[in-house]
Motif scaffolding. Structure first.
Motif, PDB file in Angstrom:
ATOM      1  N   GLY A 110       0.802  -1.217   0.000  1.00 18.81           N
ATOM      2  CA  GLY A 110       0.000   0.000   0.000  1.00 18.81           C
ATOM      3  C   GLY A 110       0.828   1.256   0.000  1.00 18.81           C
ATOM      4  N   GLY A 150       1.452   0.785  -5.178  1.00 17.02           N
ATOM      5  CA  GLY A 150       0.232   0.023  -4.987  1.00 17.02           C
ATOM      6  C   GLY A 150      -1.005   0.899  -4.973  1.00 17.02           C
ATOM      7  N   ALA A 187      -4.139   1.131  -7.556  1.00 18.64           N
ATOM      8  CA  ALA A 187      -5.514   0.917  -7.073  1.00 18.64           C
ATOM      9  C   ALA A 187      -6.413   2.059  -7.509  1.00 18.64           C
ATOM     10  N   VAL A 218      -6.509  -4.593  -2.231  1.00 16.75           N
ATOM     11  CA  VAL A 218      -5.172  -4.149  -1.847  1.00 16.75           C
ATOM     12  C   VAL A 218      -4.795  -4.840  -0.545  1.00 16.75           C
TER      13      VAL A 218
END
Length: 404
Positions: free
Chosen positions: A19, A23, A27, A40
């Protein structure tokens, strides 16, 4: 099911591991239309979550993460070792700073508003391809083992060991967020490279100043070299720079950040399984000659989203072949000492219009512009370096060590 919950029978279109910038950028890109189901897998609070960090990039106009921009500057400055100043406004580009905390909160809020997005706080243990997709085995903070499945898995976790390379330099730094007793900073100008600091025997060093207010700034000491320093050595360099060069007077250090960015001509595999891909720095998004990553991550995320919707190469190259070839030559020339690093960068900013140079560093220049920029570098040493590169073996880099 809560936004942070998960139905193990659900198969997402994409599972994103990590995250961070890569990432969460991906997303956001995948969920912009609201039609792509995304999960995620983000590390829970603890040692696997990095400390808050700073990302900088230049951009033409407000970007999709403008609400997370901490500050921006219309003018940039480079100072040579002799104090010679190169300053310009690279309009329409502005240099922008994003802090990871506000960025993460912004993207999390957007994902929470998207029914197709789920964020799972868990530690990813293993990623593997399976029939009709891939899966991630992970462990939640309460010890439950979950398996998350998707048509594709995009893994942004740092590599355990870097790929073999001909040249590896480390961009390593420590920065202070300072508050001065009086106004000391011009909030319209960021100092990109200040080479007035003492230079190491191998590589180069510079100061980096991002004003956040008349009396606040991020001040960093940065080196491009083979070995990192001790924290005490960074602190000493920062004390000398803030006292002798910036002459800040009395100030307090409100917080600090420290990091290492590999600058390498290694080849980063982007596809590691039929449905498993690496993204971000692990997939080669860091620009080898500068260490900048955030802009490339955004481009890569948009390209992946377009490919999943319309077809095409799922994870395209973050940087073009010409850019990577030129960066490999520069890294080798710096590493061998054939070119003087401070002089090279100062002359480049002095002789090339700043907006054009920044587009070149971001991979947005034309071949003709790149040819012109090449003529403004030390041609002999660069040609000699380019000629030897094809014959150099790629070796696994050693782990970074501290120099004292």
């Amino acid at each position: 099911m809560s936004r942070h919950g998960l139905d193990e029978n659900r198969v997402a279109d994409a599972v994103i591991v990590g995250g961070g910038a890569a990432g969460l950028c991906l997303a956001q890109s995948l969920t912009t239309t609201g039609t792509t189901a995304v999960t995620v897998v983000e590390a829970p609070d603890g040692p696997l979550r990095p400390a808050e960090r700073t990302w900088c990039h230049w951009e033409d106009g407000p970007g999709e993460f403008e609400d997370a921009v901490a500050a921006s500057w219309p003018r940039l400055r480079v100072r040579g070792t002799d104090g010679h100043v190169v300053e310009a406004a690279p309009a329409p580009l502005r240099y922008r700073m994003i802090r990871s905390g506000p960025f993460e909160r912004l993207v999390h809020a957007r994902l929470a508003a998207c029914p197709a997005a789920h964020v799972l706080r868990a530690t990813a243990e293993a990623v593997r391809s399976v029939p009709e997709g891939a899966e991630v085995r992970c462990t939640t903070p309460d010890g439950r083992v979950l398996t998350v499945r998707g048509r594709y898995v995009f893994d942004s976790r740092p590599l355990r060991s870097p790929p073999p390379a001909r040249t590896v330099l480390l961009q390593h730094f420590r920065g202070w967020f300072v508050r001065t007793a009086s106004a000391r900073f011009d909030t319209e100008v960021a100092d990109l490279m200040d080479f007035r600091v003492p230079q190491p025997r191998h590589g180069l060093a510079f100061g980096y100043v991002l004003p956040l207010g008349p009396d606040r700034a991020l001040v960093e000491y940065t080196e491009f070299s083979r070995t990192v320093l001790t924290t005490a050595a960074y602190e000493s360099a920062l004390r000398q720079y803030t006292t002798n060069m910036l002459r800040l007077g009395p100030f307090t250090v409100e917080s600090a950040e420290q990091g290492i960015i590999p600058m390498t001509d290694a080849r980063f595999p982007r596809r590691i399984g039929p449905a498993v891909f690496r993204i971000g720095a692990a997939g080669g998004a860091t620009r080898p000659a500068t260490g900048y990553t955030f802009a490339a991550v955004q481009r890569q995320s948009r390209a992946i989203a377009a490919a999943l919707h319309r077809g095409g190469e799922i994870v395209p190259r973050p940087h073009g072949r010409r850019a990577l070839a030129m960066d490999a030559v520069l890294l080798r020339a710096l590493d061998t000492g054939r070119i003087d690093g401070p002089g090279f960068f100062t002359d480049l900013f002095r002789r090339v219009p700043m907006e054009r140079l920044l587009r070149f560093l971001d991979g947005g220049s034309t071949p003709w512009e790149e040819f012109g920029i090449g003529l403004r570098t030390p041609v002999g040493p660069m040609l000699r370096t380019a000629a030897e590169l094809p014959f150099l073996p790629r070796r696994a880099p050693a782990r970074p060590e501290e120099s004292h």
